[in-house]
Design a protein around this motif. Structure first.
Motif, PDB file in Angstrom:
ATOM      1  N   VAL A  22       0.653  -1.137  -0.112  1.00 27.06           N
ATOM      2  CA  VAL A  22      -0.036  -0.094  -0.092  1.00 27.06           C
ATOM      3  C   VAL A  22       0.930   1.274   0.097  1.00 27.06           C
ATOM      4  O   VAL A  22       0.598   2.267  -0.802  1.00 27.06           O
ATOM      5  CB  VAL A  22      -0.732  -0.008   1.171  1.00 27.06           C
ATOM      6  N   TRP A  23       2.036   1.181   0.837  1.00 26.30           N
ATOM      7  CA  TRP A  23       2.919   2.259   0.922  1.00 26.30           C
ATOM      8  C   TRP A  23       3.636   2.695  -0.107  1.00 26.30           C
ATOM      9  O   TRP A  23       3.794   3.789  -0.786  1.00 26.30           O
ATOM     10  CB  TRP A  23       3.699   2.171   2.220  1.00 26.30           C
ATOM     11  N   MET A  24       4.342   1.618  -0.875  1.00 22.49           N
ATOM     12  CA  MET A  24       5.190   1.894  -1.785  1.00 22.49           C
ATOM     13  C   MET A  24       4.382   1.539  -3.319  1.00 22.49           C
ATOM     14  O   MET A  24       5.008   1.850  -4.240  1.00 22.49           O
ATOM     15  CB  MET A  24       6.327   0.788  -1.827  1.00 22.49           C
ATOM     16  N   GLY A  25       3.297   0.784  -3.270  1.00 21.79           N
ATOM     17  CA  GLY A  25       2.604   0.644  -4.385  1.00 21.79           C
ATOM     18  C   GLY A  25       2.462   1.814  -5.264  1.00 21.79           C
ATOM     19  O   GLY A  25       2.259   1.816  -6.559  1.00 21.79           O
ATOM     20  N   SER A  78       3.843   4.281   7.462  1.00 26.11           N
ATOM     21  CA  SER A  78       5.024   3.824   7.741  1.00 26.11           C
ATOM     22  C   SER A  78       4.502   2.388   8.932  1.00 26.11           C
ATOM     23  O   SER A  78       5.399   1.526   9.069  1.00 26.11           O
ATOM     24  CB  SER A  78       5.993   4.412   8.536  1.00 26.11           C
ATOM     25  N   PHE A  79       3.389   2.730   9.244  1.00 32.39           N
ATOM     26  CA  PHE A  79       2.744   1.633  10.176  1.00 32.39           C
ATOM     27  C   PHE A  79       1.139   1.195  10.075  1.00 32.39           C
ATOM     28  O   PHE A  79       0.853   0.121  10.626  1.00 32.39           O
ATOM     29  CB  PHE A  79       3.122   2.056  11.738  1.00 32.39           C
ATOM     30  N   ARG A  80       0.468   1.978   9.523  1.00 34.43           N
ATOM     31  CA  ARG A  80      -0.926   1.765   9.246  1.00 34.43           C
ATOM     32  C   ARG A  80      -1.218   1.235   7.832  1.00 34.43           C
ATOM     33  O   ARG A  80      -0.820   1.942   6.767  1.00 34.43           O
ATOM     34  CB  ARG A  80      -1.744   2.974   9.748  1.00 34.43           C
ATOM     35  N   VAL A  81      -1.943   0.200   7.751  1.00 39.68           N
ATOM     36  CA  VAL A  81      -2.400  -0.319   6.122  1.00 39.68           C
ATOM     37  C   VAL A  81      -3.738   0.323   6.023  1.00 39.68           C
ATOM     38  O   VAL A  81      -4.684  -0.060   6.663  1.00 39.68           O
ATOM     39  CB  VAL A  81      -2.268  -1.679   6.329  1.00 39.68           C
ATOM     40  N   VAL A  82      -3.861   1.180   4.978  1.00 41.51           N
ATOM     41  CA  VAL A  82      -5.119   1.522   4.432  1.00 41.51           C
ATOM     42  C   VAL A  82      -5.532   0.363   3.417  1.00 41.51           C
ATOM     43  O   VAL A  82      -5.231   0.292   2.365  1.00 41.51           O
ATOM     44  CB  VAL A  82      -5.032   2.902   3.720  1.00 41.51           C
ATOM     45  N   GLU A  83      -6.359  -0.595   3.894  1.00 41.49           N
ATOM     46  CA  GLU A  83      -6.876  -1.617   3.191  1.00 41.49           C
ATOM     47  C   GLU A  83      -7.558  -1.242   1.837  1.00 41.49           C
ATOM     48  O   GLU A  83      -7.667  -2.227   1.056  1.00 41.49           O
ATOM     49  CB  GLU A  83      -7.765  -2.621   3.894  1.00 41.49           C
ATOM     50  N   ASP A  84      -8.122  -0.095   1.744  1.00 43.03           N
ATOM     51  CA  ASP A  84      -9.030   0.159   0.723  1.00 43.03           C
ATOM     52  C   ASP A  84      -8.074   0.184  -0.727  1.00 43.03           C
ATOM     53  O   ASP A  84      -8.605   0.155  -1.861  1.00 43.03           O
ATOM     54  CB  ASP A  84      -9.614   1.813   0.920  1.00 43.03           C
ATOM     55  N   PHE A  85      -6.852   0.049  -0.551  1.00 43.67           N
ATOM     56  CA  PHE A  85      -6.253   0.208  -1.748  1.00 43.67           C
ATOM     57  C   PHE A  85      -5.608  -1.004  -2.300  1.00 43.67           C
ATOM     58  O   PHE A  85      -5.061  -1.295  -3.446  1.00 43.67           O
ATOM     59  CB  PHE A  85      -4.779   0.972  -1.525  1.00 43.67           C
ATOM     60  N   LEU A  86      -6.115  -2.135  -1.663  1.00 42.27           N
ATOM     61  CA  LEU A  86      -5.968  -3.604  -1.967  1.00 42.27           C
ATOM     62  C   LEU A  86      -7.281  -4.409  -2.488  1.00 42.27           C
ATOM     63  O   LEU A  86      -8.004  -4.549  -1.643  1.00 42.27           O
ATOM     64  CB  LEU A  86      -5.454  -4.094  -0.711  1.00 42.27           C
ATOM     65  N   ARG A  87      -7.121  -4.867  -3.830  1.00 42.68           N
ATOM     66  CA  ARG A  87      -8.178  -5.394  -4.287  1.00 42.68           C
ATOM     67  C   ARG A  87      -7.767  -7.064  -4.278  1.00 42.68           C
ATOM     68  O   ARG A  87      -6.731  -7.414  -4.909  1.00 42.68           O
ATOM     69  CB  ARG A  87      -8.219  -4.878  -5.679  1.00 42.68           C
ATOM     70  N   PRO A  88      -8.536  -7.984  -3.673  1.00 43.39           N
ATOM     71  CA  PRO A  88      -8.425  -9.284  -3.672  1.00 43.39           C
ATOM     72  C   PRO A  88      -8.444  -9.938  -5.019  1.00 43.39           C
ATOM     73  O   PRO A  88      -9.251  -9.760  -5.951  1.00 43.39           O
ATOM     74  CB  PRO A  88      -9.701  -9.804  -2.833  1.00 43.39           C
ATOM     75  N   LYS A 102     -11.607   0.776  -4.192  1.00 47.21           N
ATOM     76  CA  LYS A 102     -12.920   1.397  -3.500  1.00 47.21           C
ATOM     77  C   LYS A 102     -12.842   2.849  -3.491  1.00 47.21           C
ATOM     78  O   LYS A 102     -13.544   3.574  -3.068  1.00 47.21           O
ATOM     79  CB  LYS A 102     -12.330   0.743  -2.042  1.00 47.21           C
ATOM     80  N   LYS A 103     -12.024   3.603  -4.358  1.00 42.67           N
ATOM     81  CA  LYS A 103     -11.923   4.589  -4.626  1.00 42.67           C
ATOM     82  C   LYS A 103     -11.883   5.567  -3.353  1.00 42.67           C
ATOM     83  O   LYS A 103     -12.672   6.252  -3.047  1.00 42.67           O
ATOM     84  CB  LYS A 103     -13.020   5.054  -5.562  1.00 42.67           C
ATOM     85  N   PRO A 104     -10.763   5.329  -2.699  1.00 44.01           N
ATOM     86  CA  PRO A 104     -10.510   6.032  -1.323  1.00 44.01           C
ATOM     87  C   PRO A 104     -10.458   7.510  -1.594  1.00 44.01           C
ATOM     88  O   PRO A 104      -9.723   7.962  -2.465  1.00 44.01           O
ATOM     89  CB  PRO A 104      -9.323   5.390  -0.884  1.00 44.01           C
ATOM     90  N   GLY A 105     -10.999   8.262  -0.512  1.00 43.88           N
ATOM     91  CA  GLY A 105     -10.952   9.731  -0.971  1.00 43.88           C
ATOM     92  C   GLY A 105      -9.729  10.244  -0.525  1.00 43.88           C
ATOM     93  O   GLY A 105      -8.892   9.653   0.040  1.00 43.88           O
ATOM     94  N   GLU A 106      -9.430  11.613  -0.566  1.00 42.58           N
ATOM     95  CA  GLU A 106      -8.578  12.253  -0.163  1.00 42.58           C
ATOM     96  C   GLU A 106      -7.977  12.326   1.159  1.00 42.58           C
ATOM     97  O   GLU A 106      -6.641  12.067   1.416  1.00 42.58           O
ATOM     98  CB  GLU A 106      -8.527  13.759  -0.397  1.00 42.58           C
ATOM     99  N   GLU A 107      -8.924  12.032   1.800  1.00 38.26           N
ATOM    100  CA  GLU A 107      -8.509  11.907   3.542  1.00 38.26           C
ATOM    101  C   GLU A 107      -7.703  10.783   3.876  1.00 38.26           C
ATOM    102  O   GLU A 107      -6.759  10.554   4.395  1.00 38.26           O
ATOM    103  CB  GLU A 107      -9.920  11.816   4.412  1.00 38.26           C
ATOM    104  N   LYS A 108      -8.403   9.596   3.059  1.00 39.73           N
ATOM    105  CA  LYS A 108      -7.667   8.118   3.243  1.00 39.73           C
ATOM    106  C   LYS A 108      -6.265   8.127   2.599  1.00 39.73           C
ATOM    107  O   LYS A 108      -5.284   7.583   3.192  1.00 39.73           O
ATOM    108  CB  LYS A 108      -8.421   7.057   2.762  1.00 39.73           C
ATOM    109  N   ASP A 109      -6.320   8.835   1.342  1.00 38.80           N
ATOM    110  CA  ASP A 109      -4.878   9.212   0.854  1.00 38.80           C
ATOM    111  C   ASP A 109      -3.993   9.641   1.594  1.00 38.80           C
ATOM    112  O   ASP A 109      -2.765   9.593   1.742  1.00 38.80           O
ATOM    113  CB  ASP A 109      -5.099   9.944  -0.506  1.00 38.80           C
ATOM    114  N   LYS A 110      -4.240  10.869   2.299  1.00 44.18           N
ATOM    115  CA  LYS A 110      -3.466  11.562   3.228  1.00 44.18           C
ATOM    116  C   LYS A 110      -3.090  10.794   4.411  1.00 44.18           C
ATOM    117  O   LYS A 110      -2.031  10.947   4.888  1.00 44.18           O
ATOM    118  CB  LYS A 110      -4.406  13.056   3.883  1.00 44.18           C
TER     119      LYS A 110
END
Length: 826
Positions: free
Chosen positions: A139-142, A183-193, A168-176
């Motif tokens: 998610v971070w380096m992708g 570096s420590f939190r995974v925002v799962e919305d960027f991962l498609r199974p 999931k088209k995460p908004g600007e807030e999740k992108d921020k």
């Protein structure tokens, strides 16, 4: 500095000087690329691919490609690669190990060679230590790779994903949030199974060593090429390379199935062992982790069981399992070597403190521990496929690694993997203070002094990170801190993501974090907390930075250095110190009795420390002894597995040939040759083909060939395991066990290959079709009903006489089912 370095100069320094012109060239592209649009950056990727197709090599485009990745990182992450990270990237691209200190940005440095090597279209793998870090880095380096037009996959246990910002088209807030806390939190919305295969088809794939290794084994067990996931072994970077290629290399990866012969003795063992006396009935060797029954102990067991001679009445196998149960009782401790969770025994990694779900001890040891703890005893297993990490990672055309602590194991990396270690300079000078060890007479005295020290620093406001070697010690220290009213966080490497979030805040003012050595590894500790807080950071710096305290020395110096490395990142102030007692395992088992005598003579109180060269030398001597023993043990395992690896390569190559020929409809000619060698004619074969139908015959050829190969290979694995146990005794006859193992193993493998073709040919003529439904005919055999189709309730056990009635010519006794028809019919 050694005399040789003074005369010839430091080889590491010479290497780094040679790279400087290349670093300058990468930096020279920066002004030009800053003016490019995002679309133009993506077009550069297409241009690089075309240049490679026209004959250019990766080194020709390296400077511009690295500069392009740096520009993409600036635009997506807001982070610019330092020159030391460019050096790290070049070292990794050249197939070496980059030693980069904690906090120097290894995750970001790896994006440079991964992008460059992915341009060839053959895929690149980044191997990390747990599922959480694999998801975090994807998610971070992708976003860097996505901006440059490359796809990123991620492998987790039973899951796989692709990086997809449109999923999931995460908004600007999740992108921020992702950019600030990535570096420590995974925002799962960027991962498609996605399927496993799709994750491997990505240009760059992140995953754990276990997932890559088990997928390799599973791919060599499939019955159809389309079911395979992996697509070759082009380039891999191993993150925390010392942990994966050294610490975990002693445990092979094994895919197994329940063995119908599994022993029913374990409950009996759990009842007998506690009745034995540790002083008279058995002997323990803690160095070698071995337990042996004495004559007195055997007599006592015979009395408990009410039998005359245990050897005659129960046999050697029974005693072997009994001694494993003895090891479980005497040497393996709950919450140190294993934990009991959800009715299962989970192994604790002795180096990292992490739980290892899915891993089991072999030889009946795991079952003995299950019986000891009163949980359900799982059946023993039969090995279907196995490989060590050493041999798996040596399949890659180009292998590289990165870690904060590789220099002390440089010799092993060079001898086993042919990997050179390069120490990459830090971006800012290291100013952390590494204090001398405090040595106490007893463990209680040590812990009392430790709690006083933590309380004093916490009251001052200085953040403290305490590293322990086991979950048991972790929880004990937690209770002591609670008693003193010291607020703290405990991490046991059980919940990687939550622990990553906790460890990220371990640099806050007044924070006390108690962790097993490697809990939260891979996450930086930023002074003042994360996201960075300038005011908080300034206050912590004035207090002396992060204080790291080790509660005892580890067997390996690398693990101690990793703990020290949590403090003093990027030029921050900090301090590290170890509290040691003479009752710690390291000094108790491997240390010198002279120290204990000295402390008794001087009448030193329990909680008063001493600092003396005698103690420091004893600790260093003990650590180097154990490192040498562990290196020899890993080398020993590798030497034996190299024999198996040659056999494995031949079998897997034959398996792939069968699958490819079946897919291209070319298997028939090969089967015809086997049939003729077995004494049948081409007319016999055509008659069989007419009987079952041409289409069914093609399926029969493939299934029988693969099943026969698999059954013989499985039996070979079991036989080689028994051979390995038996050749050790030949050392008493002045014969090298390894040479004996190679010679005997080679004979057994030639026998397997000679049996393979005749077994395939004979089995093909025995099969018939048993219709289950109108649509689904199944292959059956002229052997008894249990061979295929609906299984008979009277199917024999593996040790029962074979129903075919065959007699063993050597003994005159009926052949056992496992040695006769079981490899064919299962």
């Amino acid at each position: 500095m050694s005399i040789l370095n003074k005369i010839f100069g430091d080889a590491n320094e010479k290497y780094l000087k040679k790279l400087q012109p290349l670093i300058d060239k990468i930096n020279s592209f920066e002004p030009t690329l800053e003016s490019f649009s995002n679309e133009k950056l993506k077009e550069k990727t297409k241009e690089f691919k075309e240049r490679l197709e026209k004959g250019e090599i990766l080194n020709d485009i390296l400077p511009e490609a690295f500069a392009l990745v740096r520009e993409a990182a600036k635009r997506t992450l807001g982070q610019r690669h330092f020159d030391c990270q460019l050096i790290g990237g070049i070292v990794l691209d050249q197939g070496r190990i980059a030693e980069m200190k904690t906090g120097e940005g290894k995750t970001l440095a790896a994006t440079l060679p991964l992008y460059l090597n992915a341009l060839g279209g053959k895929g690149c793998h980044l191997i990390t230590v747990n599922d959480y870090l694999a998801r975090r880095d994807t998610v971070w380096m992708g976003q860097i790779y996505h901006l440059l037009g490359l796809s990123t996959g991620c492998l987790n246990h039973d899951q796989s994903f692709l990086y997809d910002p449109d999923y999931k088209k995460p908004g600007e807030e999740k992108d921020k949030t992702r950019d600030e806390l990535g570096s420590f939190r995974v925002v799962e919305d960027f991962l498609r199974p996605v399927s496993r295969k799709e994750a491997y088809l990505a240009d760059i794939t992140y995953g754990t060593n276990n997932e890559f290794g088990f997928d390799y084994l599973r791919d060599n067990m499939v019955y159809d090429l389309a079911s395979q996931s992996q697509r070759g072994f082009n380039y891999a970077i191993v993150d925390e390379v010392d942990s994966i290629l050294i610490d975990e290399a002693r445990t092979p990866l094994i895919i197994s199935a329940p063995d119908i012969e599994s022993s029913k003795w374990y409950q009996e063992f759990a009842r007998i062992i506690p009745k034995l006396n540790s002083k008279t009935d058995y002997e323990i060797d803690e160095k070698m982790k071995a337990a042996t029954l004495t004559e007195e102990g055997i007599n006592k067991i015979e009395k408990i069981l009410g039998m005359g001679n245990i050897y005659e009445e129960r046999g050697i196998k029974y005693l072997h399992h009994l001694e494993q149960a003895l090891r479980a009782e005497a040497l393996f401790k709950r919450d140190k070597d294993y934990v009991v969770k959800d009715g299962q025994i989970l192994i604790v990694d002795e180096f990292t403190g992490r739980l290892m779900p899915g891993r089991r001890w072999s030889g009946g040891l795991h079952q003995a521990i299950e019986a000891k703890e009163g949980v359900k005893v799982q059946p023993e297993s039969l090995t279907l496929a196995s490989i060590t990490f050493q041999n798996y990672f040596r399949t890659y055309q180009k292998l590289a690694g990165m870690t904060g602590t590789a220099a002390t194991s440089a010799e092993e990396f060079d001898k086993v993997y042919g990997l050179e270690v390069i120490i990459v300079p830090t971006n800012e000078p290291m100013i952390r203070k590494d204090l001398a060890d405090r040595v106490y007479k007893t463990e209680n005295g040590k812990f009392e002094a430790l709690v006083r020290e933590i309380k004093a620093r916490q009251l001052k406001g200085q953040p403290v990170l305490v590293g322990t070697t086991s979950i048991e010690k972790n929880e004990y220290l937690g209770k002591l801190l609670n008693r003193e009213g010291v607020p703290h966080q405990i991490l046991n490497a059980k919940h990687h993501q939550r622990e990553g979030e906790i460890i990220a805040q371990a640099g806050r003012q007044g924070a006390v974090t108690v962790a097993t050595n490697m809990a939260g590894r891979g996450v930086d500790i930023i002074l003042g907390g994360n996201p960075p807080d300038e005011k908080g950071a300034k206050e912590v710096v004035e207090l002396g930075g992060l204080q790291v305290i080790g509660t005892e020395r580890h067997e390996a110096r690398r693990i101690d250095n990793q703990l020290r490395g949590r403090s003093g990142r990027q030029g921050d102030p900090g301090c590290s110190e170890f509290f040691v007692s003479l009752e710690d395992d390291l000094l108790r088992i491997f240390g010198s009795d002279r120290i204990q005598s000295l402390m008794n003579v001087l009448k030193i109180p329990e909680d008063q420390p001493i600092e003396a060269n005698l103690v420091s030398n004893a600790i260093e001597s003990a650590q180097s002894k154990i490192e040498g023993m562990n290196f020899d043990l890993r080398k020993h395992i590798l030497e034996y597995d190299d024999v198996m690896n040659k056999h494995r390569e031949v079998i897997y190559k034959k398996r792939r040939e069968i699958l490819e020929k079946a897919q291209n409809a070319n298997l028939k000619s090969q089967i015809l040759e086997m049939v003729k060698k077995a004494g049948y004619t081409e007319e016999d074969y055509q008659k069989k083909e007419k009987e079952v139908g041409e289409e069914n015959m093609r399926q029969i050829e493939k299934i029988i060939s693969l099943r026969t190969l698999d059954m013989l290979w499985m039996e070979h694995l079991e036989s080689m395991e028994h051979l390995r146990d038996s050749v050790r005794l030949r050392a008493y006859g002045q014969r090298d066990p390894l040479v004996e193992y190679k010679n005997e193993g080679h004979k057994m493998f030639r026998q397997l290959l000679s049996m393979l073709e005749s077994n395939i040919a004979q089995t093909i003529f025995k099969v018939s079709l048993v219709p289950r439904t109108a649509e689904a005919p199944v292959v059956s055999s002229s052997a008894p009903n249990y061979a295929a189709g609906a299984r008979s309730k009277n199917k024999p056990g593996r040790n029962d006489p074979c129903p075919c009635g065959k007699i063993n010519s050597k003994t005159g006794q009926p052949m056992k089912y496992k040695k006769c028809c079981w490899p064919k019919y299962g």
